[in-house]
Structures are given as C-alpha cells and as structure tokens.
Design an enzyme around this catalytic site. Structure first.
Site, mmCIF file in Angstrom:
data_model
loop_
_atom_site.group_PDB
_atom_site.id
_atom_site.type_symbol
_atom_site.label_atom_id
_atom_site.label_comp_id
_atom_site.label_asym_id
_atom_site.label_seq_id
_atom_site.Cartn_x
_atom_site.Cartn_y
_atom_site.Cartn_z
ATOM 1 N N HIS A 165 84.803 2.502 -44.708
ATOM 2 C CA HIS A 165 85.012 2.288 -43.257
ATOM 3 C C HIS A 165 85.466 0.833 -43.023
ATOM 4 O O HIS A 165 84.803 0.058 -42.330
ATOM 5 C CB HIS A 165 83.676 2.569 -42.557
ATOM 6 N N GLU A 269 90.366 3.479 -42.404
ATOM 7 C CA GLU A 269 89.343 3.966 -43.330
ATOM 8 C C GLU A 269 89.918 5.002 -44.290
ATOM 9 O O GLU A 269 90.341 6.076 -43.862
ATOM 10 C CB GLU A 269 88.205 4.589 -42.528
HETATM 11 O O1 TA6 Z 1 85.073 5.958 -38.113
HETATM 12 C C1 TA6 Z 1 85.180 5.925 -36.740
HETATM 13 C C2 TA6 Z 1 83.815 6.142 -36.142
HETATM 14 O O2 TA6 Z 1 83.289 7.360 -36.550
HETATM 15 C C3 TA6 Z 1 83.907 6.012 -34.634
HETATM 16 O O3 TA6 Z 1 83.781 7.235 -33.981
HETATM 17 C C4 TA6 Z 1 82.854 4.999 -34.282
HETATM 18 O O4 TA6 Z 1 81.724 5.541 -33.788
HETATM 19 C C5 TA6 Z 1 82.704 4.239 -35.571
HETATM 20 O O5 TA6 Z 1 82.925 5.127 -36.605
HETATM 21 C C6 TA6 Z 1 81.499 3.362 -35.786
HETATM 22 O O6 TA6 Z 1 80.349 4.052 -36.109
HETATM 23 P P1 TA6 Z 1 78.986 3.277 -36.305
HETATM 24 O O7 TA6 Z 1 77.965 4.321 -36.618
HETATM 25 O O8 TA6 Z 1 79.163 2.316 -37.439
HETATM 26 O O9 TA6 Z 1 78.707 2.570 -35.007
#
Ligand code: TA6
Length: 296
Positions: A165, A269
């Site tokens: 991520h 990601e």
């Molecule tokens: O990868 C994108 C995502 O799934 C978004 O929807 C957003 O919520 C982000 O990840 C961050 O997630 P987190 O749990 O780290 O706040």
C-alpha cells in the site's frame, strides 16, 4: 532486543538496528550509493526510502502513530490476507504484527537485503484459521525492491488478498500523474463499485480517488513534476493496482493525517485483490515490486 539483533544481523556501515517510538525496533539500510531506507519490524513496514542525494520518496504522516495494534500511516504498509473491509480487521493483520528477522546480507552486486518473516501465531490463528509463512524481502541498491512470498504450510486451501500500500511522496499531487493504466478496467470504490475503463494516458489526480485497476501491465510510471523526478514501478505477481487519495475532505476525517496531507501523498498499490489468490497446501505465491528513481 536491538542488542541481539545487532549482534546477529547488523552489517558494518550497511545495516543497523535502532529503537523507534514505543521501543519498536527498526532496521536502517544504507547502500554504497548513499541510498537509504528504514523498516520497522512492526508490520515489516518500510517508512522511508531516500535517494543518494537525500530526497525522501515515500510519504509518512507527521501524525503517524507507531503503537501496537494500529497501522502506521505512510510508507509501505503490507496488506494481507484481506484487502479493505471484511471479516478481519481492515487490510488484514500483517501490518499490525511484529515480524522476525530471518536473514540479512549483501549480494555480489553490493545490494543490501533484509528478510523478515511472519508465521501463524496462536493469536493470528484465533482470527484466521490457516497456517502460512510470509517472507518479506527488501533489497536496497539505487532502486528499492520489495517482495512478498506467501506459503501455505497447512493442510487445507486458503485464499488471500495482498498489496504493498505504497504512499509516495507526491511533492504536490496536482502536479503528479500515473502513466501505464490506459485501457485497464477498474472498480470505482467511490462510485458504488461501478466498473469503467481508464481513458487517460497520464492519470492526473484532481479529487478523491479510490480505484482498483484490474489485470494491469507490469510497468507504470509516477511522474512527479514538482520534485522533478519520475519513479518507475515494475511489479510481478501483483496483477492489480490500487490508486488512492482521500483529497481534502477525506484527509480531514483521517485522524493520523493532517488536513492538507492529501497534497503530499499518492498511494499507488501493487495489489492482488480481485479475485483473491488461492493456495493449496505446499503452494506459494510471490509478489515483487521494483521502484526506480529517475531524476529529470
Ligand atoms: O487502498 C485504498 C484504501 O482501501 C482506501 O479505501 C482507504 O481507506 C485506504 O486504503 C486507507 O486505509 P487505512 O485502513 O490504512 O486507513
């Protein structure tokens, strides 16, 4: 903890262990070129990648908490075995567990590497009844290579999703664009999961974006016009790409982001999430990402 790690795994001038906030250990890798990266054993979380001229290429929130049970906001969180929300904690448990050091070394070509391992513990088994071994290897040279190997060492099938991520330091996200997604089908998570196809050769970000691009090409380029560089992203095994920026309203709602942080970050990601990957007993999956910095 650091004393034991240092005695067993440190490499003079190239790999040291330090204590971060809350006493969490982190490894500092330094390549002969001057490139540097920092990784917490907590979450196997890379929080910094610097070029030989000292330029930070990852975004890390100033409000990021490094504390047991919470993910670190920024860097390269490892998503496993669930992407997004579902029966498990959001984005899975890999990013909130302590990983062990398995190996460190220098390759013949002078690359510095660190291998971390996470395997099923009693606490993990209580929430996910499968046996696995994750191996995360980070290789630092002029480029940054990260790989995740997922092994099913149990006696039944399991399915998982996974992603790196990565929060890139965008300089100013309005001056950044992503090249390489044209023609790819995507699931638009902010529009009731509607499907569409990418029409832009250069994808500029000008508002909230949260998309899963499916079956993407191996190579992407992040153009960072503000910082006058580009980063090539090569990935193998990760067939999808998630692009996320919460924009201003979203940033304000996220407690470990400052209101204007959305300008400084862009998540691209490398992912394998739609559909999930299934492993039979004894099988493994490997996902690799290679990031290369090119100054303009
Ligand atoms: O990868 C994108 C995502 O799934 C978004 O929807 C957003 O919520 C982000 O990840 C961050 O997630 P987190 O749990 O780290 O706040």
């Amino acid at each position: 903890m650091n004393k034991i790690l240092t005695e067993k795994y440190s490499i003079d001038k190239h790999l040291q262990f330090e204590e971060g906030p809350a006493g969490f250990s982190r490894a500092i890798l330094t390549h002969d070129s001057g490139a540097r990266c920092e990784i917490y054993l907590y979450g196997a979380h890379c929080i910094s990648w610097k070029t030989p001229d000292g330029r930070e290429l990852l975004f890390l929130s100033r409000k990021a908490a490094v504390t047991d049970g919470a993910p670190i906001r920024g860097g390269i969180p490892i998503i496993f075995p669930q992407f997004g929300s579902g029966p498990l904690i959001k984005h899975g448990f890999a990013r909130i567990n302590f990983w062990d050091v398995a190996e460190t070394g220098i390759s013949e070509r002078g690359e510095i590497f660190l291998k971390l391992r996470l395997r099923t513990t009693n606490a993990i088994y209580d929430i996910w009844q499968h046996h696995f071994i994750l191996e995360y290897t980070i290789i630092l040279s002029e480029s940054l290579t990260t790989s995740l190997r997922v092994l099913n060492n149990g006696d039944s099938l399991f399915s998982f999703a996974s992603a790196f991520h990565t929060y890139f330091n965008a300089g100013d996200v309005r001056d950044s664009s992503i090249e390489g997604l044209i023609g790819c089908e995507y699931i638009d998570l902010i529009r009731e999961s509607r499907r569409d196809n990418e029409k832009e050769n250069q994808l500029f970000i000008s508002g909230t974006i949260d998309r899963i691009y499916l079956n993407t090409p191996r190579d992407l380029i992040l153009h960072n016009r503000r910082m006058k560089h580009r980063i090539t992203i090569k990935k193998v095994g990760f067939k999808d790409v998630v692009v996320w920026n919460p924009w201003e309203e979203g940033s304000k709602k996220i407690k470990d982001l400052e209101d204007m942080d959305y300008l400084s970050m862009l998540c691209i990601e490398a992912a394998h999430c739609q559909p999930q990957c299934t492993l039979a007993p004894g099988e493994f999956w490997l996902g690799v990402q290679v990031l290369q910095y090119i100054r303009e």
